[in-house]
Motif scaffolding. Sequence first.
Motif, mmCIF file in Angstrom:
data_model
loop_
_atom_site.group_PDB
_atom_site.id
_atom_site.type_symbol
_atom_site.label_atom_id
_atom_site.label_comp_id
_atom_site.label_asym_id
_atom_site.label_seq_id
_atom_site.Cartn_x
_atom_site.Cartn_y
_atom_site.Cartn_z
ATOM 1 N N ALA A 47 0.837 -1.202 0.000
ATOM 2 C CA ALA A 47 0.000 0.000 0.000
ATOM 3 C C ALA A 47 0.873 1.255 0.000
ATOM 4 N N SER A 48 1.934 1.233 0.798
ATOM 5 C CA SER A 48 2.789 2.418 0.896
ATOM 6 C C SER A 48 3.629 2.634 -0.359
ATOM 7 N N SER A 49 3.736 1.596 -1.206
ATOM 8 C CA SER A 49 4.520 1.741 -2.440
ATOM 9 C C SER A 49 3.689 2.255 -3.610
ATOM 10 N N LEU A 50 2.371 2.292 -3.455
ATOM 11 C CA LEU A 50 1.500 2.610 -4.587
ATOM 12 C C LEU A 50 1.692 4.039 -5.106
ATOM 13 N N LYS A 51 1.936 4.975 -4.192
ATOM 14 C CA LYS A 51 2.100 6.367 -4.613
ATOM 15 C C LYS A 51 3.303 6.516 -5.532
ATOM 16 N N GLY A 52 4.408 5.902 -5.154
ATOM 17 C CA GLY A 52 5.598 5.967 -5.993
ATOM 18 C C GLY A 52 5.364 5.326 -7.351
ATOM 19 N N SER A 53 4.665 4.194 -7.354
ATOM 20 C CA SER A 53 4.374 3.509 -8.618
ATOM 21 C C SER A 53 3.468 4.357 -9.502
ATOM 22 N N GLU A 54 2.506 5.036 -8.886
ATOM 23 C CA GLU A 54 1.598 5.900 -9.643
ATOM 24 C C GLU A 54 2.359 7.047 -10.296
ATOM 25 N N LEU A 55 3.270 7.663 -9.542
ATOM 26 C CA LEU A 55 4.055 8.764 -10.086
ATOM 27 C C LEU A 55 4.989 8.285 -11.194
ATOM 28 N N ALA A 56 5.537 7.083 -11.019
ATOM 29 C CA ALA A 56 6.404 6.521 -12.054
ATOM 30 C C ALA A 56 5.618 6.285 -13.337
ATOM 31 N N SER A 57 4.432 5.719 -13.192
ATOM 32 C CA SER A 57 3.591 5.437 -14.357
ATOM 33 C C SER A 57 3.241 6.710 -15.114
ATOM 34 N N GLN A 58 3.001 7.785 -14.386
ATOM 35 C CA GLN A 58 2.656 9.062 -15.026
ATOM 36 C C GLN A 58 3.796 9.594 -15.893
ATOM 37 N N GLN A 59 5.013 9.159 -15.585
ATOM 38 C CA GLN A 59 6.174 9.590 -16.371
ATOM 39 C C GLN A 59 6.609 8.544 -17.393
ATOM 40 N N GLY A 60 5.795 7.484 -17.541
ATOM 41 C CA GLY A 60 6.097 6.472 -18.545
ATOM 42 C C GLY A 60 7.030 5.380 -18.078
ATOM 43 N N TYR A 61 7.142 5.208 -16.748
ATOM 44 C CA TYR A 61 8.029 4.170 -16.205
ATOM 45 C C TYR A 61 7.215 3.023 -15.616
ATOM 46 N N SER A 62 7.763 1.816 -15.721
ATOM 47 C CA SER A 62 7.034 0.621 -15.301
ATOM 48 C C SER A 62 7.002 0.446 -13.792
ATOM 49 N N GLN A 63 8.066 0.848 -13.126
ATOM 50 C CA GLN A 63 8.180 0.596 -11.697
ATOM 51 C C GLN A 63 9.037 1.662 -11.043
ATOM 52 N N THR A 64 9.061 1.592 -9.708
ATOM 53 C CA THR A 64 9.866 2.492 -8.890
ATOM 54 C C THR A 64 11.016 1.730 -8.264
#
Length: 356
Positions: free
Chosen positions: A203-220
């Motif tokens: 759950a705590s990793s979801l924010k980072g993953s969301e921001l990564a996705s917005q920049q076109g990245y698969s993961q954090t």
Amino acid sequence: MTTYQITTELGANKKDKIEADQLGFGQVFTDHMFVMDYEEGKGWHNAKITAYQPLELSPAAMVFHYGQAVFEGLKAYATASGEVNLFRPDRNFKRLNASNDRLCIPKIDEAFALEALKELVRLDRDWIPTAPGTSLYIRPFIIATEPYLGVNPSKQYKFMIIMSPVGSYYKEGINPVKILVEQQYVRAVVGGTGEAKTAGNYASSLKGSELASQQGYSQTLWLDGKENKYVEEVGSMNIFFKIAGKVVTPALNGSILSGITRDSMINVLKSKNIPIEERAIEFAEIVEAAKNGTLEEAFGTGTAAVISPVGEFKWLEEVLTINDGQIGEVTQMLYDTLTSIQYGTMEDPFGWTIKL
């Protein structure tokens, strides 16, 4: 091993199977599931295999309020000979108990859990896809179910196993992925729950993953929570780098998940006499290696993706391209070796597979 009896209640209706080319990850579930209850003073009891169905829980069930939830992930593979391979399932239940201990959840009988898993897989065996790269993903998990709002460990739990036929975890498959190095948020700290496979970590990793996705990245890629400079792990994977002929990966320090695929890769590397080192790694070292040309490969490992080559890191405003965005020789070798063992197309020199 404690003696338990599993009651089997077959589902009345069989669900339609999904074509292999339509399989995503974790969206379709088999006909049956395993359920077992825990009650303080009574222990684990009422083990049964039943039709896959919704749960009925009190809104006050403690899992909803205080997060006592742990889980595992493993796979069953269809072999060309018609057998089914499980890959190191004993390690999954050992790790589940380690997570249980950290979350104050009563431990399960690991040998019984493995037998229950085997029985469930045998029952829903026709759900195991046979197309290349597909498998049956297996999710054991435990949740706190006592209806109580006091901040204490629950006195009631459910241990469950559900299963899902799956294709590739990443849409890129075995092609290199792009990873964003997280600078603002942290996933875990030493002394926290980072080494446990508990829902809150994800759950705590979801924010980072969301921001990564917005920049076109698969993961954090997460850095350490104290100094924000040491490499820890990717959102769903452990991470490895090949620098000047040597493979390095972060040492298990109490905030990093002890990945079973990670351990398997380390053993394969050692068997091939490829230098492997577990130690603290500053991301600044990775940046320097990328700039001086010694960063030869990078890859993530985990049950879901098996191995995922990394073709690019973005750190601050710098973009680091690895091996011209192509899969590396060692990464390919590790993928081929592990998947060949899992699917039974080569001998298993490590004794990792259990055949059904």
